[in-house]
Design a protein around this motif. Structure first.
Motif, short mmCIF file in Angstrom:
data_model
loop_
_atom_site.label_atom_id
_atom_site.label_comp_id
_atom_site.label_asym_id
_atom_site.label_seq_id
_atom_site.Cartn_x
_atom_site.Cartn_y
_atom_site.Cartn_z
N GLY A 225 20.18 -4.49 3.21
CA GLY A 225 20.65 -4.37 4.58
C GLY A 225 19.57 -3.83 5.50
N GLU A 226 18.32 -4.17 5.19
CA GLU A 226 17.18 -3.68 5.95
C GLU A 226 16.24 -4.85 6.25
N THR A 227 15.33 -4.63 7.19
CA THR A 227 14.33 -5.64 7.51
C THR A 227 13.06 -5.36 6.73
N PRO A 228 12.55 -6.32 5.96
CA PRO A 228 11.32 -6.10 5.20
C PRO A 228 10.14 -5.86 6.14
N PRO A 229 9.12 -5.15 5.69
CA PRO A 229 7.93 -4.95 6.53
C PRO A 229 7.27 -6.28 6.87
N ALA A 230 6.70 -6.36 8.05
CA ALA A 230 6.07 -7.60 8.51
C ALA A 230 4.84 -7.94 7.67
N GLU A 231 4.16 -6.91 7.17
CA GLU A 231 2.97 -7.12 6.35
C GLU A 231 3.19 -6.49 4.98
N ARG A 232 2.92 -7.27 3.94
CA ARG A 232 3.13 -6.75 2.58
C ARG A 232 2.01 -5.80 2.16
N TRP A 233 2.37 -4.85 1.36
CA TRP A 233 1.44 -3.83 0.89
C TRP A 233 0.34 -4.45 0.05
N ASP A 234 -0.90 -4.08 0.31
CA ASP A 234 -2.05 -4.58 -0.44
C ASP A 234 -2.69 -3.38 -1.15
N PRO A 235 -2.56 -3.28 -2.46
CA PRO A 235 -3.09 -2.12 -3.19
C PRO A 235 -4.58 -1.89 -2.97
N THR A 236 -5.35 -2.97 -2.86
CA THR A 236 -6.80 -2.81 -2.74
C THR A 236 -7.19 -2.12 -1.43
N ARG A 237 -6.40 -2.30 -0.41
CA ARG A 237 -6.69 -1.67 0.87
C ARG A 237 -6.37 -0.17 0.86
N HIS A 238 -5.63 0.24 -0.15
CA HIS A 238 -5.22 1.64 -0.24
C HIS A 238 -5.83 2.33 -1.45
N GLY A 239 -6.87 1.72 -2.01
CA GLY A 239 -7.58 2.32 -3.12
C GLY A 239 -6.77 2.45 -4.39
N GLN A 240 -5.81 1.54 -4.59
CA GLN A 240 -4.94 1.61 -5.76
C GLN A 240 -5.31 0.55 -6.78
#
Length: 246
Positions: A225-240
């Motif tokens: 019942g929520e709106t997904p984020p417009a941009e999907r999470w990218d692990p490489t951009r967050h050092g993961q």
């Protein structure tokens, strides 16, 4: 109740596995399946679910079995060499993935085998548990898309939610209270007709994968019942790391 396919109605090792796994999963989860009509009763298919709990492969497997198909997963080739486990995986038709082998040639061989045997396979496009802080599907990898395009196989998005109540991401499993509600939604096959024959063009696999992930995210948004984020999470951009635990 969905009509069982011939692969489920014939005696097989899946019957034994189901006798153990279905009651086990039933202790933890009361599964509601929506959109079951979108899963073909016969023939090949690629099922692409989101991945937010270490428990959810069992949820997806039980939902697939309830809909009349035998759940088969892609798995690392090394697991097929493990005594007993490897034999069981081979006997049930699980699909091996060999690291280092050309993605295109491997996908073609796997797709031919799936189509020849009229089987389905479950492929997690994220490759591991999502790193997204709010547990939305993160950036996907191209394995599911490669497989579907190589064999002209329907690629069906799946979203599920509820397992985090008794086994949160990288958390410990909770035995009580039992029978938590888990919702599984099977979407309509993703239209990838504009990508057929273009697999080797730059950016095509990325665009096709993004389309699949958008469909999965949309289905999950319906459940939550929520709106997904417009941009999907990218692990490489967050050092993961994209493998192993966070």
């Amino acid at each position: 109740m969905a009509k069982a396919s011939s692969e489920k109605s014939r005696p097989s090792l899946f019957w034994l596995l189901a006798a153990v796994v279905v009651p086990l999963v039933g202790w933890f989860a009361k599964i509601e399946v929506r959109g079951g009509e979108n899963l073909p009763r016969e023939g090949a298919y690629v099922l692409a679910p989101n991945h937010h709990s270490e428990f959810d492969p069992l949820t997806v497997a039980v939902a697939t079995w309830r809909l009349g198909r035998a759940p088969r997963f892609m798995a690392k080739e090394s697991l097929f060499r493990v005594p007993v486990l490897g034999a069981a995986m081979k006997a049930t038709g699980m699909v091996p993935v060999t690291r280092g082998k050309s993605g295109a040639s491997q996908s073609m061989a796997q797709a031919n085998d799936i189509v020849k045997n009229a089987r389905g396979v479950i492929v997690y496009p994220e490759g591991t548990l999502t790193r997204d802080p709010d547990v939305w599907p993160m950036r996907g990898k191209s394995g599911a898309v490669r497989l579907a395009l190589a064999g002209g196989i329907p690629l069906i998005p799946v979203a599920h939610w509820g397992e985090q109540q008794f086994m949160p991401r990288y958390g410990k499993i909770k035995l009580f209270p039992p029978r938590r509600r888990v919702t599984v939604v099977i979407g309509k096959p993703v239209d990838m007709s504009d990508f057929v024959g273009r697999e080797h063009e730059k950016g095509v696999l990325t665009d096709a994968t993004d389309r699949v992930m958008a469909e999965i995210s949309g289905l999950l948004g319906q459940i939550r019942g929520e709106t997904p984020p417009a941009e999907r999470w990218d692990p490489t951009r967050h050092g993961q790391s994209e493998t192993g635990r966070m």
